[in-house]
Write a protein that holds these residues in place. Structure first.
Motif, PDB file in Angstrom:
ATOM      1  N   GLN A 291     -10.619  -7.027   1.914  1.00  0.00           N
ATOM      2  CA  GLN A 291      -9.300  -6.364   1.912  1.00  0.00           C
ATOM      3  C   GLN A 291      -8.413  -6.827   0.762  1.00  0.00           C
ATOM      4  O   GLN A 291      -7.274  -6.388   0.633  1.00  0.00           O
ATOM      5  N   GLN A 292      -8.957  -7.727  -0.085  1.00  0.00           N
ATOM      6  CA  GLN A 292      -8.050  -8.345  -1.051  1.00  0.00           C
ATOM      7  C   GLN A 292      -7.428  -7.354  -2.034  1.00  0.00           C
ATOM      8  O   GLN A 292      -6.264  -7.504  -2.384  1.00  0.00           O
ATOM      9  N   ASN A 293      -8.169  -6.322  -2.434  1.00  0.00           N
ATOM     10  CA  ASN A 293      -7.563  -5.342  -3.361  1.00  0.00           C
ATOM     11  C   ASN A 293      -6.343  -4.679  -2.751  1.00  0.00           C
ATOM     12  O   ASN A 293      -5.311  -4.534  -3.392  1.00  0.00           O
ATOM     13  N   THR A 294      -6.494  -4.278  -1.494  1.00  0.00           N
ATOM     14  CA  THR A 294      -5.381  -3.627  -0.787  1.00  0.00           C
ATOM     15  C   THR A 294      -4.176  -4.553  -0.722  1.00  0.00           C
ATOM     16  O   THR A 294      -3.041  -4.148  -0.974  1.00  0.00           O
TER      17      THR A 294
ATOM     18  N   PHE B 200      -3.471  -7.238  -2.641  1.00  0.00           N
ATOM     19  CA  PHE B 200      -2.888  -7.491  -3.964  1.00  0.00           C
ATOM     20  C   PHE B 200      -2.081  -6.300  -4.472  1.00  0.00           C
ATOM     21  O   PHE B 200      -1.034  -6.464  -5.086  1.00  0.00           O
ATOM     22  N   THR B 201      -2.577  -5.087  -4.202  1.00  0.00           N
ATOM     23  CA  THR B 201      -1.837  -3.882  -4.599  1.00  0.00           C
ATOM     24  C   THR B 201      -0.484  -3.849  -3.900  1.00  0.00           C
ATOM     25  O   THR B 201       0.551  -3.576  -4.512  1.00  0.00           O
ATOM     26  N   LEU B 202      -0.513  -4.178  -2.606  1.00  0.00           N
ATOM     27  CA  LEU B 202       0.722  -4.185  -1.822  1.00  0.00           C
ATOM     28  C   LEU B 202       1.703  -5.225  -2.367  1.00  0.00           C
ATOM     29  O   LEU B 202       2.893  -4.943  -2.560  1.00  0.00           O
TER      30      LEU B 202
ATOM     31  N   SER C 272       1.934  -6.472  -5.377  1.00  0.00           N
ATOM     32  CA  SER C 272       2.527  -6.131  -6.670  1.00  0.00           C
ATOM     33  C   SER C 272       3.578  -5.034  -6.504  1.00  0.00           C
ATOM     34  O   SER C 272       4.560  -4.986  -7.237  1.00  0.00           O
ATOM     35  N   LYS C 273       3.401  -4.178  -5.514  1.00  0.00           N
ATOM     36  CA  LYS C 273       4.413  -3.150  -5.230  1.00  0.00           C
ATOM     37  C   LYS C 273       5.757  -3.788  -4.876  1.00  0.00           C
ATOM     38  O   LYS C 273       6.827  -3.261  -5.191  1.00  0.00           O
TER      39      LYS C 273
ATOM     40  N   LYS D 108       4.538  -2.688   6.417  1.00  0.00           N
ATOM     41  CA  LYS D 108       3.266  -2.286   5.791  1.00  0.00           C
ATOM     42  C   LYS D 108       2.114  -3.157   6.292  1.00  0.00           C
ATOM     43  O   LYS D 108       1.036  -2.657   6.619  1.00  0.00           O
TER      44      LYS D 108
END
Length: 201
Positions: free
Chosen positions: A147-150, A152-154, A156-157, A188
């Motif tokens: 789940q790390q991509n999800t 990290f994306t969150l 940075s948002k 989130k």
């Protein structure tokens, strides 16, 4: 609720005011806790061991609720308070202002002292760069490796900065983010499966 406060960005040292032979040397330090406060005071006492007085005032906390004005042997209210009033006038907090006095042989009287310490604090703070800082909070998030991509994306948002990251099958990540974002990021993260989180504040 307040999410920001005004403070100074870096220390100001050795501003000089001369008054009837007395020298007033001004210092201002950004401080966020008692430890930094004590360290700054000790540093100035060590640098000026022969000074007649080390008068100071500080404000700490979001609304400056933790404060003190110290006359260090000057007549009551003639030194610490005028310095403190300059902190109020500039609407800054998490700041320590010290005015070191070398006595020059002529007494200034209480009103003269008030004026000199006020002026010393004023010229010191005029050299400072006053900035607005946003309050931050730390969040610890646990999630599965895939789940790390999800995550990290969150992060940075929300402009969150990663402080620590343990990448194992179960990842643990610590990040700091603006306190104002706390509710939104909580929402989130709550919607995600296999994710748990808590705030360290």
């Amino acid at each position: 609720m307040t999410f920001e406060y005004k403070t100074i960005d870096k220390p100001i040292e050795n501003t000089l005011l001369k008054e009837k032979g007395s020298k007033f040397i001004g210092f201002a330090f950004p401080v966020t806790n008692e430890k930094e406060l004590k360290a700054a005071l000790e540093k100035i006492r060590e640098e000026h061991p022969k000074a007649t007085h080390h008068c100071y005032a500080f404000r700490m906390g979001l609304n400056g609720e933790n404060y003190r004005a110290n006359d260090d042997g000057e007549p009551s209210g003639s030194a610490g308070l005028p310095i403190y009033n300059q902190l109020l006038a500039n609407e800054i907090t998490n700041v320590l202002v010290i005015s070191v006095r070398y006595y020059g042989g002529t007494k200034l009287g209480v009103s003269g002292l008030v004026k000199a310490y006020k002026e010393s604090a004023k010229i010191t703070l005029e050299e400072a760069n006053i900035i607005t800082r946003e309050l931050e909070t730390e969040i610890e998030i646990q999630f599965n490796f895939n789940q790390q991509n999800t995550i990290f994306t969150l992060l940075s948002k929300f402009d969150a900065k990663v402080v620590n990251f343990d990448a194992n099958e179960n990842c643990i990540l610590t990040a700091s983010l603006k306190l104002a974002q706390k509710e939104s990021i909580s929402e989130k993260l709550s919607e995600m499966q296999y994710v748990s989180f808590e705030f360290n504040d």
